[in-house]
Design an enzyme around this catalytic site. Structure first.
Site, PDB file in Angstrom:
ATOM      1  N   THR A  11       0.819  -1.213   0.000  1.00  0.00           N
ATOM      2  CA  THR A  11       0.000   0.000   0.000  1.00  0.00           C
ATOM      3  C   THR A  11       0.853   1.263   0.000  1.00  0.00           C
ATOM      4  O   THR A  11       0.499   2.257  -0.641  1.00  0.00           O
ATOM      5  CB  THR A  11      -0.928  -0.015   1.228  1.00  0.00           C
ATOM      6  N   SER A  54       1.880  -7.471  -0.715  1.00  0.00           N
ATOM      7  CA  SER A  54       2.696  -8.395   0.081  1.00  0.00           C
ATOM      8  C   SER A  54       2.157  -9.817   0.067  1.00  0.00           C
ATOM      9  O   SER A  54       2.912 -10.770   0.249  1.00  0.00           O
ATOM     10  CB  SER A  54       2.848  -7.876   1.513  1.00  0.00           C
ATOM     11  N   THR A  87       1.582  -4.314   4.449  1.00  0.00           N
ATOM     12  CA  THR A  87       1.491  -4.670   5.864  1.00  0.00           C
ATOM     13  C   THR A  87       0.943  -6.080   6.097  1.00  0.00           C
ATOM     14  O   THR A  87       1.079  -6.620   7.190  1.00  0.00           O
ATOM     15  CB  THR A  87       0.574  -3.674   6.600  1.00  0.00           C
ATOM     16  N   ASP A  88       0.317  -6.669   5.062  1.00  0.00           N
ATOM     17  CA  ASP A  88      -0.402  -7.926   5.307  1.00  0.00           C
ATOM     18  C   ASP A  88       0.504  -9.047   5.824  1.00  0.00           C
ATOM     19  O   ASP A  88       0.145  -9.761   6.749  1.00  0.00           O
ATOM     20  CB  ASP A  88      -1.129  -8.376   4.038  1.00  0.00           C
TER      21      ASP A  88
HETATM   22  N1  ASP Z   1      -3.157  -3.790   2.641  1.00  0.00           N
HETATM   23  C1  ASP Z   1      -1.849  -4.121   2.348  1.00  0.00           C
HETATM   24  C2  ASP Z   1      -0.841  -3.083   2.809  1.00  0.00           C
HETATM   25  O1  ASP Z   1      -1.024  -2.598   3.858  1.00  0.00           O
HETATM   26  C3  ASP Z   1      -1.570  -4.609   1.011  1.00  0.00           C
HETATM   27  C4  ASP Z   1      -0.304  -5.393   1.079  1.00  0.00           C
HETATM   28  O2  ASP Z   1       0.009  -5.975   2.120  1.00  0.00           O
HETATM   29  O3  ASP Z   1       0.418  -5.376   0.084  1.00  0.00           O
HETATM   30  O4  ASP Z   1       0.115  -2.764   2.173  1.00  0.00           O
END
Ligand code: ASP
Length: 323
Positions: A11, A54, A87-88
């Site tokens: 993100t 991720s 973050t995932d």
């Molecule tokens: N929602 C996710 C983020 O916080 C998407 C990911 O992990 O790529 O980046």
């Protein structure tokens, strides 16, 4: 001080054209350019490692990233490293690096919950926090997560909220440090830093299953691990499983598929000597389970790394030690 920002996507690197179609497309240079004043914290260079959400990041990429960071650390001009990621699965990558990175330069992993196309994106603040921490002498040799002005140990941090910017926490023990204005205030040290594993990168496998025990669960969930390299099992409470899955676990043990147990509770560890009913921690011990004190996803990462280092007995409390 000189810090290298290694971008991998997520993100923090995503933009939207028409709302609701966010996907990673920004480079490390774009991320840094969006943070006015960052050059006053450290002199920054960037490297683009990948540009993926991720959830698409793989175990071999984690291995490559660890080796890439070791190479960066070999350069005496590099004082610190920041890795940006979605973050995932960030906590899994950070913990993988914690187990494999051999360098002295601090590594701080960060990301964002709100992409740069939205009002008040959190990426710039998280990047600033992380660059600042990456210049800290006290962070030397550590892999940390810098997010929402907190600094967490890679071993302990976990994502607790699917959408809120205040999503990374270290259950039970809390963050290592807080960043206020330009100051990093450290309040505790990692007392149990993990040793670095000597990994054969060709032996890294994703074929380690992770299963959460649930009430009266079907044995098929455990049977599916029959050909796996290991099964990580998050038992209920202090180490309790429904009797429905015991025969399937016995088959795994008979076929030498290692079973690594942890608790599905966000806090606490497995009991060793409290209960003796069928499906209690006594059963886990009869099944020769390894004992982990990490959450399920990090238990799996540690199992993957330990298998690739041929060091499973050193990585967890081994069956003979659990009494
Ligand atoms: N929602 C996710 C983020 O916080 C998407 C990911 O992990 O790529 O980046």
């Amino acid at each position: 001080m000189s810090v290298v920002v290694v971008s991998t996507g997520g993100t923090i690197a995503s933009t939207e054209d028409s709302g609701g179609d966010a996907s990673p497309d920004l480079t490390g240079e774009d991320l840094v350019a969006a943070v006015p004043g960052l050059e006053r914290v450290a002199s920054i260079e960037t490297r683009d490692f990948s540009n993926v959400p991720s959830a698409q990041f793989t175990v071999p990429q984690m291995g490559e990233l660890a080796r890439f960071l070791d190479e960066l650390d070999d350069d005496p001009k590099v004082d610190g490293i920041v890795v940006t990621q979605g973050t995932d699965i960030l906590e899994e990558t950070a913990y993988f690096l914690d187990l494999c990175y051999e360098g002295d330069a601090p590594v701080v992993v960060t990301g964002a919950m709100r992409n740069p196309s939205l009002p008040s994106p959190d990426g710039p603040s998280n990047l600033t926090t992380s660059v600042r921490v990456a210049t800290e002498e006290r962070a030397a040799g550590q892999v940390l997560v810098g997010f929402n002005e907190r600094v967490h140990a890679a071993r302990e941090v976990t994502k607790i909220n699917s959408t809120n910017v205040d999503t990374f926490r270290s259950p039970e023990f809390g963050p290592l440090a807080i960043v206020d204005e330009s100051r990093v205030t450290w309040r505790r040290e990692q007392l149990n830093p993990d040793p670095t594993f000597d990994v054969d990168h060709d032996a890294l496998t994703n074929d380690v299953h992770a299963v959460i025990a649930t009430a009266d669960m079907p044995p098929a969930q455990v049977e599916a691990a029959a050909d796996a390299d290991a099964l990580c099992l998050a038992a209920t409470g202090a180490g309790h499983i429904p009797p429905t899955i015991i025969p399937a676990l016995e088959s795994l043990r008979a076929d030498d598929v290692p079973i690594v147990a942890t608790t599905r509770c966000p806090e606490g560890r497995l009991a060793r000597e409290t209960y003796g009913f069928r499906g209690s921690e006594a059963t886990l011990q009869e099944l020769d389970s390894y004992y982990s004190d990490l959450n399920l996803q990090k238990t799996r990462i540690r199992t993957i790394v330990a298998l690739a280092a041929d060091a499973l007995d050193d990585a967890f409390d081994a069956p003979g030690d659990v009494t």
